[in-house]
Motif scaffolding. Structure first.
Motif, short mmCIF file in Angstrom:
data_model
loop_
_atom_site.label_atom_id
_atom_site.label_comp_id
_atom_site.label_asym_id
_atom_site.label_seq_id
_atom_site.Cartn_x
_atom_site.Cartn_y
_atom_site.Cartn_z
N THR A 184 54.10 46.37 41.08
CA THR A 184 55.05 46.62 39.36
C THR A 184 54.58 45.07 38.94
O THR A 184 54.66 44.27 37.75
N ASP A 185 53.95 44.55 39.80
CA ASP A 185 53.40 42.99 40.11
C ASP A 185 51.69 42.53 39.84
O ASP A 185 51.09 42.35 40.89
N PRO A 186 50.92 42.73 38.88
CA PRO A 186 49.73 43.30 39.43
C PRO A 186 48.65 40.88 39.58
O PRO A 186 48.07 41.22 40.34
N ASP A 187 50.02 40.73 39.62
CA ASP A 187 49.49 39.24 40.10
C ASP A 187 49.86 38.74 41.20
O ASP A 187 49.44 37.56 41.61
N ALA A 188 50.77 39.73 42.18
CA ALA A 188 51.29 39.46 43.64
C ALA A 188 49.99 39.87 44.58
O ALA A 188 48.93 40.92 44.26
N LEU A 189 49.72 38.59 45.29
CA LEU A 189 48.78 38.88 45.72
C LEU A 189 49.06 39.10 47.84
O LEU A 189 50.67 38.93 48.12
N PRO A 190 48.41 39.86 48.38
CA PRO A 190 48.90 40.19 48.91
C PRO A 190 48.76 38.90 50.46
O PRO A 190 47.91 38.32 49.86
N TYR A 191 49.24 39.41 51.83
CA TYR A 191 49.29 39.03 52.56
C TYR A 191 47.26 38.79 53.65
O TYR A 191 46.72 37.68 53.64
N TRP A 192 47.19 40.07 53.66
CA TRP A 192 45.61 40.38 54.31
C TRP A 192 45.32 40.83 53.21
O TRP A 192 45.58 42.04 52.56
N GLY A 193 43.58 39.86 52.47
CA GLY A 193 43.12 40.97 50.97
C GLY A 193 42.97 40.06 50.32
O GLY A 193 42.56 38.78 49.93
N ASN A 194 43.04 40.48 48.66
CA ASN A 194 42.09 39.92 47.35
C ASN A 194 42.72 40.51 46.52
O ASN A 194 42.33 41.56 47.07
N ARG A 195 41.82 40.57 45.72
CA ARG A 195 42.28 41.07 44.27
C ARG A 195 41.04 40.16 43.34
O ARG A 195 40.08 39.31 43.57
N MET A 196 40.46 41.39 42.99
CA MET A 196 39.59 41.33 41.78
C MET A 196 39.77 41.22 40.66
O MET A 196 39.42 42.59 39.73
N SER A 227 53.03 32.35 55.31
CA SER A 227 52.20 31.23 54.44
C SER A 227 50.86 31.75 54.30
O SER A 227 49.86 31.23 54.11
N THR A 228 50.71 33.00 54.86
CA THR A 228 49.77 33.86 54.46
C THR A 228 50.00 34.05 53.56
O THR A 228 50.59 35.54 52.71
N SER A 229 48.48 34.33 52.49
CA SER A 229 48.65 34.65 51.66
C SER A 229 47.11 34.18 51.07
O SER A 229 46.40 33.35 51.40
N GLY A 230 46.47 36.05 50.79
CA GLY A 230 44.83 36.35 50.15
C GLY A 230 44.29 35.90 51.00
O GLY A 230 43.45 35.50 50.87
N ASN A 231 44.43 36.07 52.41
CA ASN A 231 43.88 35.66 53.37
C ASN A 231 42.82 36.89 53.26
O ASN A 231 42.83 38.07 53.70
N THR A 232 41.31 36.43 53.55
CA THR A 232 40.13 37.13 52.81
C THR A 232 39.61 37.69 55.04
O THR A 232 38.08 37.36 54.79
N SER A 233 39.68 36.76 55.85
CA SER A 233 39.11 36.59 56.83
C SER A 233 38.52 37.77 57.92
O SER A 233 37.22 37.75 57.85
N TYR A 234 39.38 38.95 57.84
CA TYR A 234 39.11 40.14 58.08
C TYR A 234 37.83 40.92 57.08
O TYR A 234 37.55 41.81 57.68
N GLU A 235 39.40 41.04 55.55
CA GLU A 235 38.64 42.15 54.91
C GLU A 235 38.34 41.60 53.81
O GLU A 235 39.06 40.00 53.77
N GLU A 236 37.67 41.89 53.04
CA GLU A 236 37.38 41.95 51.42
C GLU A 236 37.20 42.91 50.44
O GLU A 236 36.04 43.00 50.66
N LEU A 237 37.49 42.08 49.16
CA LEU A 237 37.46 43.06 48.52
C LEU A 237 36.07 42.72 47.55
O LEU A 237 36.48 41.63 46.79
N GLU A 238 34.90 43.09 47.74
CA GLU A 238 33.40 42.98 47.18
C GLU A 238 32.95 42.95 45.48
O GLU A 238 32.43 42.01 44.82
N CYS A 239 33.70 44.47 45.39
CA CYS A 239 33.10 44.53 44.32
C CYS A 239 33.84 45.62 43.45
O CYS A 239 35.10 46.10 44.28
N LEU A 240 34.00 45.85 42.24
CA LEU A 240 34.83 46.74 41.84
C LEU A 240 34.20 47.35 40.38
O LEU A 240 33.24 46.62 39.52
N GLY A 241 33.89 48.67 40.59
CA GLY A 241 33.66 48.97 38.74
C GLY A 241 33.79 49.71 37.73
O GLY A 241 34.61 50.99 38.71
N LEU A 242 33.47 50.93 37.01
CA LEU A 242 33.79 52.37 36.77
C LEU A 242 32.79 52.68 36.75
O LEU A 242 31.70 53.15 36.42
N ASP A 243 32.84 54.19 37.14
CA ASP A 243 31.46 55.58 37.19
C ASP A 243 32.19 56.51 36.45
O ASP A 243 33.07 56.82 36.17
#
Length: 709
Positions: free
Chosen positions: A414-426, A296-312
């Motif tokens: 293989t699935d870019p839409d899959a959410l992790p147990y602990w974490g998130n996407r951006m 029942s855990t999906s995309g939980n960001t209480s411990y860590e969270e992806l906040e930024c993304l960019g191209l160098d």
């Protein structure tokens, strides 16, 4: 200079006149925006930290690569002084680090990147730009301690559009831009143990004291075997943390994740299942109940969270930045393996509206009971080969990129839409820097750390608008090259079967071409380095991105101040490209007999007295170099150990960008504001030289000590 038509267009797009007339305004009045009030000019328009056009969204650090990263959002389509086929403008980021939570700061470098006017648009999925997300960064040489003494310094990034932030001035406010801070985690030091000093070479042994050579090796490793904590150990650890710190305990479906996944995997032997179940039962853990909680855990960001993304665009890396928010829940402290944060990257630069998986980066995280306020910020850089999508400047290449952060278990490939147990996407939009598309041609892309096209092929010096390829730092016109000169080529897959070599000759003395045969260092797509040594006659196989992400072809270990020429030769084809480079490996810190071109000297009129009054102090200095850049005089030391930029008056007037006569320049520096203490007056002379294909502007200091009464 901008035309009236251009200015009218920008005004119609809502760009204020102060933005597109920025350079002319500050040239006439350096204090136009009120940022330098002590130079005698009245402010016309007070402006500081205006983030309407660009803003810092993250500053982070990768402990494995020792690289600081800043993520910048470009928020508007216009206001950047021109499109992709023009010079545009530059975003400059200066980085600072503090090991005492912001009391004292150390300047650790400058990075820049080009930005341009790019009309807004819409992707196939309906998402729009701006904003566009960029990243730039610098290498850090951090202070290290053993793992039992965590090093969690505070870093600061100062973003400034078009105006380069002053060095050693951590409290400055940019005109356009902003300031961002976060704590980071530095990788612990590793004790090097020499068990058999006799195997070392004489060159290494000679500087060592006898006791170091004669002492037997100490066989105990530091910090000890990094064995992952078992499930019972984790249960005890987090129950103890709850009692000791009176904080919420780490839930079982967090700290038992690896144990649960191992037990629920396919084809697990029956004996292992029984053993796992018994271990869990013995410590009072109901695996069935825990598995329900995990499911029942999906995309939980209480411990860590992806906040930024960019191209160098300087280093061709996608960089995701995530924040660790809590002190525990990461499978152990810094003397243990801790846990792994995974960041998977996806990109869509094509026209089929489909994400392509690019790779996954792993970053280790640990428990830190004394977690700084705001947590810790980590960077997860992934080198990417986007050359196949690169186009000339006529049409911007805008892509969608996605990052997925997952703690403890790798995210889907293989699935870019899959959410992790602990974490998130951006998801963000990025702009790929313009360039020559892959066309099967071999040529020099980068020479001496700058674009080969930015070097005059007659003088061997840089052209106007030149920047360091790796960090975007402005170099400008007429710069030379010192120390190692690297040479790079395109990573076009069609060139992989080719054999090549690089020939070099000293043009100044009229020398003949000879092959470069020295070893050079490359890094593969996984960040693993290796050495490459050309074969007989200097021949090598053309590099691929998988083995050599920067396309490095060779390294010339330069010496002297001559003009050199390099030729790129393909087997069976002949020479396909040439490039000349002017060397300058001389920067004197004194007056050297017979050299009237390169000199530095500082004389203070103290009349042989150690103590000087709190008053103007006069003196004479010499600052000269064949490729002179600038001089500066500062005072360092005192009770605070700080750097003081005191008013310096030269007679006759001389700007810091003008070199002195060989006979010297008279000056006066006002010491009236200093406290009574010991200080050092420091003259720094800098030159226009790209050093080691990575840094611009060498400096040499000259010191004179004083004691202010």
């Amino acid at each position: 200079m901008e035309t009236t038509t251009q200015q009218q267009h920008w005004a119609e797009q809502g760009v204020e006149p102060e933005r597109f007339s920025f350079h002319s305004l500050v040239a006439a009045n350096p204090n136009y925006f009120g940022t330098v009030p002590d130079i005698g000019f009245e402010a016309v328009l007070e402006k500081a930290s205006d983030s309407g056009y660009e803003a810092l969204s993250c500053v982070s650090f990768n402990p494995e690569t020792d690289r600081l990263e800043a993520t910048v959002q470009i928020r508007r389509p216009y206001g950047y002084l021109g499109g992709l086929c023009t010079a545009g403008s530059h975003e400059n980021v200066r980085f600072y680090i503090s090991y005492d939570n912001g009391v004292q700061w150390t300047d650790v470098g400058l990075a820049s990147f080009a930005v341009h006017d790019i009309a807004g648009g819409k992707s196939c999925d309906g998402s729009t730009w701006p904003p566009l997300s960029y990243v730039c960064g610098v290498q850090l040489t951090p202070r290290r301690e053993p793992c039992k003494v965590p090093v969690l310094p505070l870093v600061r990034a100062i973003l400034s559009w078009e105006s380069v932030p002053l060095p050693n001035t951590p409290d400055q406010q940019p005109i356009w831009g902003d300031v961002h801070e976060c704590h980071i985690q530095v990788r612990p030091s590793v004790k090097i143990i020499i068990e058999k000093p006799s195997v070392l070479t004489a060159g290494i042994l000679h500087p060592l004291p006898n006791y170091a050579v004669q002492t037997p090796g100490w066989p105990i490793p530091d910090p000890g075997p990094l064995t992952p904590l078992s499930l019972p150990e984790l249960a005890v650890l987090y129950q103890h943390a709850k009692v000791a710190a009176e904080q919420e305990s780490v839930p079982v479906h967090r700290f038992a994740l690896q144990h649960l996944l191992a037990s629920s995997a396919e084809n697990v032997p029956q004996a292992q299942l029984v053993s796992s179940a018994l271990v869990a039962k013995e410590i009072g853990i109901n695996l069935s109940e825990v598995l329900k909680n995990l499911e029942s855990t999906s995309g939980n960001t209480s411990y860590e969270e992806l906040e930024c993304l960019g191209l160098d665009n300087n280093t061709d890396q996608l960089v995701g930045s995530f924040r660790v928010k809590r002190p525990s829940g990461f499978s152990g402290g810094p003397c243990s393996p801790g846990s792994t944060e995974y960041v998977a990257y996806w990109a869509d630069f094509g026209e089929d509206c489909t994400y392509t998986y690019l790779g996954t980066v792993k970053v280790s995280t640990h428990d830190y009971p004394t977690l700084p306020a705001g947590g810790l910020c980590y960077a997860a850089p992934l080198p990417v080969d986007l050359g196949q999508f690169r186009r000339e400047c006529g049409k911007p290449v805008i892509g969608r990129v996605r990052a997925v952060l997952s703690w403890g278990t790798p995210p889907s490939t293989t699935d870019p839409d899959a959410l992790p147990y602990w974490g998130n996407r951006m998801d963000v939009h990025v702009q790929l820097r313009p360039g020559r598309p892959y066309d099967g041609s071999a040529y020099f892309t980068i020479v001496g750390g700058v674009a080969a096209a930015s070097i005059d092929n007659v003088t061997g010096e840089t052209l106007a608008g030149t920047v360091i390829a790796e960090n975007g730092q402005a170099v400008g016109f007429g710069a030379a090259f010192g120390s190692g000169v690297s040479l790079h080529g395109p990573l076009d897959p069609s060139l992989a079967p080719q054999q090549y070599r690089i020939l070099a000759r000293d043009v100044t003395v009229g020398g003949t071409f000879g092959p470069l045969t020295g070893t050079f260092y490359v890094v593969n797509q996984y960040g693993v380095g290796s050495s490459v040594t050309p074969g007989a006659g200097g021949w090598s196989a053309w590099p691929t991105w998988q083995d050599n992400t920067t396309g490095m072809l060779g390294l010339f270990p330069s010496a002297g101040d001559d003009l050199w020429e390099f030729a790129l030769e393909l087997s069976g084809v002949g020479v396909v490209a040439t490039k000349r480079v002017q060397l300058d490996n001389t920067l004197n810190a004194s007056i050297v007999a017979g050299d009237t071109v390169n000199a530095a000297a500082l004389q203070l009129n103290t009349f042989a007295e150690c103590r000087v009054p709190k008053a103007p102090l006069t003196g004479t200095f010499v600052a000269r170099d064949k490729h002179f850049l600038s001089w500066s005089i500062t005072v360092v030391g005192g009770p605070s150990g700080g750097v003081f930029h005191l008013p310096v008056v030269t007679t006759p007037f001389l700007t810091t960008a003008q070199e002195t006569a060989f006979s010297g320049q008279q000056f006066t520096i006002d010491l009236s504001s200093l406290e009574s203490c010991g200080y050092v007056v420091e003259l720094d002379v800098s030159d226009r030289v790209v050093q080691d294909s990575a840094y611009f502007g060498r400096s040499v200091p000259v010191y004179r000590g004083i004691c202010v009464e």
